[in-house]
Design a protein around this motif. Structure first.
Motif, short mmCIF file in Angstrom:
data_model
loop_
_atom_site.label_atom_id
_atom_site.label_comp_id
_atom_site.label_asym_id
_atom_site.label_seq_id
_atom_site.Cartn_x
_atom_site.Cartn_y
_atom_site.Cartn_z
N GLY A 186 0.79 -1.23 0.00
CA GLY A 186 0.00 0.00 0.00
C GLY A 186 0.82 1.27 0.00
O GLY A 186 0.24 2.36 -0.05
N LEU A 187 2.14 1.17 0.06
CA LEU A 187 2.98 2.37 0.07
C LEU A 187 4.04 2.23 -1.02
O LEU A 187 4.79 1.26 -1.06
CB LEU A 187 3.66 2.54 1.43
N ASN A 188 4.10 3.24 -1.91
CA ASN A 188 5.06 3.24 -3.02
C ASN A 188 5.73 4.61 -3.10
O ASN A 188 5.05 5.65 -3.07
CB ASN A 188 4.36 2.94 -4.34
N VAL A 189 7.03 4.57 -3.18
CA VAL A 189 7.83 5.80 -3.26
C VAL A 189 8.64 5.75 -4.55
O VAL A 189 9.30 4.75 -4.84
CB VAL A 189 8.77 5.94 -2.05
N GLU A 190 8.59 6.84 -5.31
CA GLU A 190 9.34 6.92 -6.56
C GLU A 190 10.31 8.09 -6.46
O GLU A 190 9.87 9.25 -6.33
CB GLU A 190 8.38 7.10 -7.73
N ALA A 191 11.59 7.79 -6.51
CA ALA A 191 12.62 8.82 -6.41
C ALA A 191 13.54 8.70 -7.62
O ALA A 191 13.89 7.58 -8.04
CB ALA A 191 13.41 8.68 -5.12
N GLY A 192 13.92 9.83 -8.16
CA GLY A 192 14.78 9.79 -9.33
C GLY A 192 15.55 11.08 -9.51
O GLY A 192 15.23 12.11 -8.88
N ILE A 193 16.53 11.03 -10.36
CA ILE A 193 17.30 12.22 -10.68
C ILE A 193 17.60 12.21 -12.18
O ILE A 193 17.89 11.15 -12.76
CB ILE A 193 18.60 12.28 -9.85
N ARG A 194 17.50 13.37 -12.79
CA ARG A 194 17.73 13.52 -14.23
C ARG A 194 18.74 14.63 -14.43
O ARG A 194 18.63 15.71 -13.81
CB ARG A 194 16.42 13.86 -14.93
N THR A 195 19.71 14.39 -15.28
CA THR A 195 20.68 15.42 -15.64
C THR A 195 20.56 15.71 -17.12
O THR A 195 20.39 14.79 -17.94
CB THR A 195 22.11 14.98 -15.30
N GLU A 196 20.64 16.99 -17.46
CA GLU A 196 20.45 17.43 -18.84
C GLU A 196 21.54 18.42 -19.22
O GLU A 196 22.01 19.21 -18.39
CB GLU A 196 19.08 18.08 -19.01
N TRP A 197 21.90 18.38 -20.52
CA TRP A 197 22.92 19.29 -21.05
C TRP A 197 22.53 19.69 -22.45
O TRP A 197 21.97 18.88 -23.22
CB TRP A 197 24.28 18.59 -21.07
N ASN A 198 22.78 20.94 -22.82
CA ASN A 198 22.56 21.38 -24.20
C ASN A 198 23.70 22.30 -24.60
O ASN A 198 24.34 22.93 -23.76
CB ASN A 198 21.20 22.07 -24.36
N GLU A 199 23.95 22.38 -25.90
CA GLU A 199 25.11 23.13 -26.38
C GLU A 199 24.86 24.63 -26.43
O GLU A 199 25.78 25.38 -26.78
CB GLU A 199 25.55 22.63 -27.75
N ILE A 200 23.66 25.09 -26.10
CA ILE A 200 23.41 26.54 -26.03
C ILE A 200 23.92 27.09 -24.70
O ILE A 200 24.74 27.99 -24.64
CB ILE A 200 21.91 26.83 -26.21
N VAL A 201 23.42 26.51 -23.61
CA VAL A 201 23.79 26.98 -22.27
C VAL A 201 25.11 26.35 -21.81
O VAL A 201 25.90 26.98 -21.10
CB VAL A 201 22.65 26.65 -21.27
N ARG A 202 25.31 25.07 -22.19
CA ARG A 202 26.55 24.34 -21.85
C ARG A 202 26.77 24.24 -20.34
O ARG A 202 27.87 24.42 -19.83
CB ARG A 202 27.76 24.98 -22.52
N GLU A 203 25.68 23.96 -19.62
CA GLU A 203 25.77 23.68 -18.19
C GLU A 203 25.01 22.39 -17.90
O GLU A 203 23.99 22.11 -18.55
CB GLU A 203 25.16 24.82 -17.36
N MET A 204 25.47 21.61 -16.94
CA MET A 204 24.77 20.41 -16.54
C MET A 204 23.65 20.79 -15.58
O MET A 204 23.89 21.33 -14.50
CB MET A 204 25.72 19.43 -15.87
N GLU A 205 22.41 20.54 -16.01
CA GLU A 205 21.26 20.86 -15.18
C GLU A 205 20.80 19.59 -14.46
O GLU A 205 20.67 18.53 -15.08
CB GLU A 205 20.11 21.40 -16.05
N VAL A 206 20.54 19.71 -13.17
CA VAL A 206 20.13 18.58 -12.34
C VAL A 206 18.66 18.76 -11.96
O VAL A 206 18.26 19.83 -11.52
CB VAL A 206 21.00 18.46 -11.08
N ALA A 207 17.88 17.69 -12.15
CA ALA A 207 16.44 17.75 -11.88
C ALA A 207 16.03 16.57 -11.01
O ALA A 207 15.73 15.48 -11.52
CB ALA A 207 15.65 17.75 -13.19
N PRO A 208 16.01 16.73 -9.69
CA PRO A 208 15.54 15.64 -8.81
C PRO A 208 14.01 15.56 -8.81
O PRO A 208 13.33 16.57 -8.98
CB PRO A 208 16.07 16.05 -7.44
N ARG A 209 13.48 14.36 -8.61
CA ARG A 209 12.04 14.12 -8.56
C ARG A 209 11.73 13.18 -7.39
O ARG A 209 12.47 12.23 -7.13
CB ARG A 209 11.53 13.48 -9.86
N LEU A 210 10.61 13.43 -6.70
CA LEU A 210 10.19 12.57 -5.61
C LEU A 210 8.67 12.56 -5.56
O LEU A 210 8.03 13.61 -5.58
CB LEU A 210 10.74 13.08 -4.27
N SER A 211 8.09 11.36 -5.48
CA SER A 211 6.63 11.23 -5.38
C SER A 211 6.30 10.00 -4.57
O SER A 211 7.11 9.07 -4.44
CB SER A 211 5.99 11.15 -6.76
#
Length: 811
Positions: free
Chosen positions: A477-502
């Motif tokens: 009856g209890l479910n936890v979803e945790a994740g992390i996503r990293t993204e990069w593009n050649e315009i900004v050229r920075e590693m963006e970190v996007a954590p998620r929790l539900s």
């Protein structure tokens, strides 16, 4: 019973849920029943795998349900002590079933799903009488939280159209230049439209407002052919001619039974409209839009599935924009083509799934005017030739890879997912412009505009992302979803970190209830159209004031410095409760909050207002936009008699920004940047839809045949009118952004459909009215204060009679 309990149970069941072609069916609810009731419940994961535990060996009935599939009530199974194997094969919903006793799966609550998942099945897309039913995008407002603006573009959770992620069977189909959803499909080719509008996992990116995935059909071991509206409509005003034709054709079946299949879906929409009030021979516009999607599937082995597809789109309009205010000379003839090919390979092994794929998209957009005569904008209508011509080519290559591991056991169960995707997008275009002028009601010139600079533009971008996600079930009856996503593009050229929790919690003391909540950081994809304004031409506006003063020429230009930019970032949080109510109703209530940070906006380096614009303005792209969206929504739905549906939804929302002015080179508005609502903000929206059989009992027995095999389908929608700006004749903003609103929108569509057999085939004939109440529902307005037609609204769809004829198949 939790999956981990299967390890210690006397009877352990491991199995898999697949469709008619052997592909995994995730999110299915599996029940094992005895005469005393439900003995165990399980849910299938992404690879279709499930585990269950029974307290004792014996004979059990197996029931499996999944929205979008027929309900599975299989024969009784004998399960012995120790490990047992079970494979369940489910069939997708079809309007014409091979059996007469099939039942739709009800809208069940999935206790293991933390995300805000919504789904429209193909039956709902084809059954509800929404406006413009030949376009699947018109069905999107059937979701709570989705509205269509006055241009027909969808908006999810208060965001702009290009802030959502659009995919076709998992591959990106947004326009590489604008980020909008422009791709066409035969609506009868769509199996489901899946929308995750909140708490979506780290697997999904390139959009902060939601993820829309169009899942399309595949053939099976039976040859099938369906056709819709293959008889054209004829009009007789100003001569006899074909004015509407919307043929849709589907053909599918086996290439090699049990191993390889195909599906082909074709549709076209031809329309020829006559504009009342224009001279004969100059009062007709026409257009043709067509699409064709071919899909192939080959099961190399039962655990190795290879799929491929090819999509073609063509969209052409002759005399686009023709109206009583825009004669033929002012119109354009846009033409758009899209080519998209995909290849995907899925390997199932030892409870794991490896999924890799590649897609290539390319297209052409051309929008030539009728000539190069100066374009004149007057309070009484426009004259001359439109001042802009576009020739654009765009491209996208995409690669994806996902690995779904078998269930791991440590303080509960863990389902780990890893993945990566990479996209390369590019475009090049030529934009030619010639002068235009704005006239007052006395014919004098208020503003004269010319353009200078190179007509050539080209940009490209490379985006890469990877993610890690764990779905943890610490106990039943209890479910936890945790994740992390990293993204990069050649315009900004920075590693963006996007954590998620539900989290999703199904409390034992509240049977058939689920409470979900979540938080996450999301990033938008960067639009090439926004970046390309740096390369666009400059406009030179000369103002002729009523007192004879001449101001200008005033330059308007746009500046983009990639090195100063950051990727737009958003935080989103939501909470939702679902519950099965008495009489098999399912209710849902939720709250969604989304706060935008670092959004792109063009603004002047220093605030400019009023007469200061006469000195010219350079608009610089910055990360200074701040957005906020708040929404409370309620949903109530029920499935009747195994196949008839009823849905009611209400949303109260607010979408605001600190930068409500959208500066444009071709249609500039002169005002300092100010806060206000977005142009698609609608605080209150209620909609109801469904279909039900006509009650035969109300008629005498001798007349009941009139209602046999006849259903009534309906759509009712009310919403607050959209906001709009007010400007003066020189183009200066009057008052605050969005200070006025269109009148409320109200629409009732009611259609009757009767099925009948003719020449050994099953047919369905539908007819009905759209906008029965003939509500104005305006979508354009004269917003120029001081003009003779100020606040004159242009009506949207008038009351219209609609007819549809479908060939469903052979019995």
């Amino acid at each position: 019973m939790s999956a981990c309990a299967a390890v210690y149970a006397q009877v352990a069941i491991t199995g898999r849920v697949v469709d008619e072609n052997g592909a995994a069916v995730p999110g299915a609810r599996i029940e094992f029943r005895t005469a005393a009731g439900v003995a165990a419940v399980a849910a299938s994961d992404t690879a279709g795998n499930f585990r269950a535990a029974l307290s004792a060996a014996g004979d059990y009935a197996v029931r499996v349900e999944r929205l979008g599939f027929f309900l599975y009530n299989g024969p009784h199974q004998e399960f012995e002590d120790g490990p047992n194997q079970l494979t369940v094969r489910m069939n997708h919903l079809q309007e014409f079933a091979d059996k007469v006793d099939v039942v739709y799966s009800p809208p069940a609550i999935d206790p293991e799903q933390p995300s805000g998942h919504k789904e429209l099945t193909g039956t709902e897309i084809e059954g509800v009488p929404y406006p413009a039913p030949q376009d699947y995008r018109s069905a999107l407002p059937l979701f709570n939280g989705v509205v269509q603006d006055n241009l027909g573009r969808p908006h999810f959770n208060g965001g702009d159209t290009n802030q959502a992620n659009y995919t076709l069977d998992g591959f990106n189909i947004s326009d590489p230049f604008t980020g909008r959803l422009e791709t066409r499909l035969n609506i009868e080719t769509i199996q489901t439209m899946d929308l995750e509008s909140s708490r979506f996992s780290a697997e999904n990116g390139r959009g902060s407002t939601g993820v829309l995935d169009l899942k399309t059909k595949m053939g099976d071991d039976r040859y099938r052919f369906t056709g819709t509206n293959f008889i054209p409509g004829v009009a007789s005003d100003n001569g006899i001619y074909i004015n509407k034709w919307t043929p849709r054709l589907e053909f599918s079946g086996p290439i090699s039974k049990g191993k390889a299949w195909f599906h082909n879906g074709f549709d076209a929409f031809y329309n020829a409209d006559t504009v009342t009030g224009l001279p004969q021979g100059q009062n007709r516009t026409s257009g043709l839009t067509t699409s064709n999607l071919t899909r192939l599937q080959y099961n190399v082995t039962p655990g190795n599935i290879l799929t491929g597809s090819f999509l073609y789109n063509l969209d052409y309009t002759r005399r686009f924009g023709l109206s009583i205010l825009n004669p033929i000379e002012t119109t354009t003839s846009p033409r758009r083509q899209l080519f998209m090919g995909t290849l995907r390979d899925q390997h199932y092994f030892s409870g794991a799934l490896l999924d890799v794929g590649y897609a290539d998209s390319r297209g052409v957009v051309r929008n030539p005017p009728q000539g190069t005569a100066i374009y004149e904008i007057t309070p009484f209508g426009n004259r001359g030739n439109y001042f802009s011509s576009v020739d654009r080519h765009y491209y996208r290559q995409q690669g994806i890879a996902n690995l779904f591991l078998p269930v791991l056991h440590w303080r509960g169960t863990h389902r780990l997912k890893f993945g990566a995707d990479i996209e390369r997008e590019s475009f090049h275009q030529i934009t030619y412009r010639h002068p235009y002028e704005v006239l007052r009601d006395d014919g004098s010139v208020a503003r004269y505009v010319t353009f200078t600079g190179s007509p050539f533009q080209a940009r490209k971008n490379l985006e890469a992302a990877q993610y890690l996600q764990d779905h943890w079930a610490p106990r039943e009856g209890l479910n936890v979803e945790a994740g992390i996503r990293t993204e990069w593009n050649e315009i900004v050229r920075e590693m963006e970190v996007a954590p998620r929790l539900s989290v999703a919690w199904a409390p034992h003391r509240l049977a058939n209830t689920k409470i979900s909540a979540g938080w996450g950081i999301y990033h938008d994809s960067i639009s090439l159209a926004t970046l390309a304004r740096q390369q666009d031409q400059d406009s030179l506006s000369t103002f002729y004031l009523p007192d004879g003063t001449v101001r200008g020429p005033v330059i308007t230009s746009f500046l983009v410095n990639d090195s100063t930019l950051r990727t737009p970032s958003y935080q989103s949080a939501s909470v939702e409760i679902e519950r099965k109510l008495p009489f098999d109703f399912y209710g849902k209530a939720g709250y969604t909050w989304r706060m935008g940070d670092r959004g792109f906006v063009f603004e002047t380096p220093t605030p400019v207002s009023g007469p200061q614009f006469y000195s010219g303005a350079v608009f610089v792209l910055r990360n200074s936009r701040r957005d906020r969206y708040d929404a409370i929504d309620f949903t109530l739905r029920r499935t009747f008699a195994g196949q008839f549906e009823w849905f009611l939804g209400y949303t109260h929302s607010s979408t605001r920004t600190n930068a409500a002015i959208d500066y444009s080179l071709e249609n500039p508005i002169f005002a300092p940047q100010m806060p206000g609502p977005y142009s698609w903000d609608t605080p209150d929206r209620v909609h109801m839809w469904g279909w039900a059989p006509l009650p035969k009992r109300v008629l005498p027995s001798m007349l009941r045949f009139l209602f046999t095999e006849t259903t009534a389908a309906y759509l009712v929608e009310y919403r607050t009118g959209f906001p709009f700006n007010v400007v003066d004749e020189e183009g200066f903003l009057v008052g605050r952004p969005g200070a006025m609103r269109y009148p409320y929108y109200f629409n009732i569509n009611l259609h009757l459909e009767r099925r009948f057999r003719f020449m050994h085939y099953l047919w369905a004939w539908r007819f009905g009215y759209n906008n029965i109440t003939a509500n104005l529902n305006p979508n354009v307005v004269n917003n120029v204060t001081g003009s003779p037609g100020f606040l004159t609204y242009g009506a949207g769809q008038a009351r219209a009679f609609s007819v549809r004829l479908r060939l469903l198949g052979r019995k």
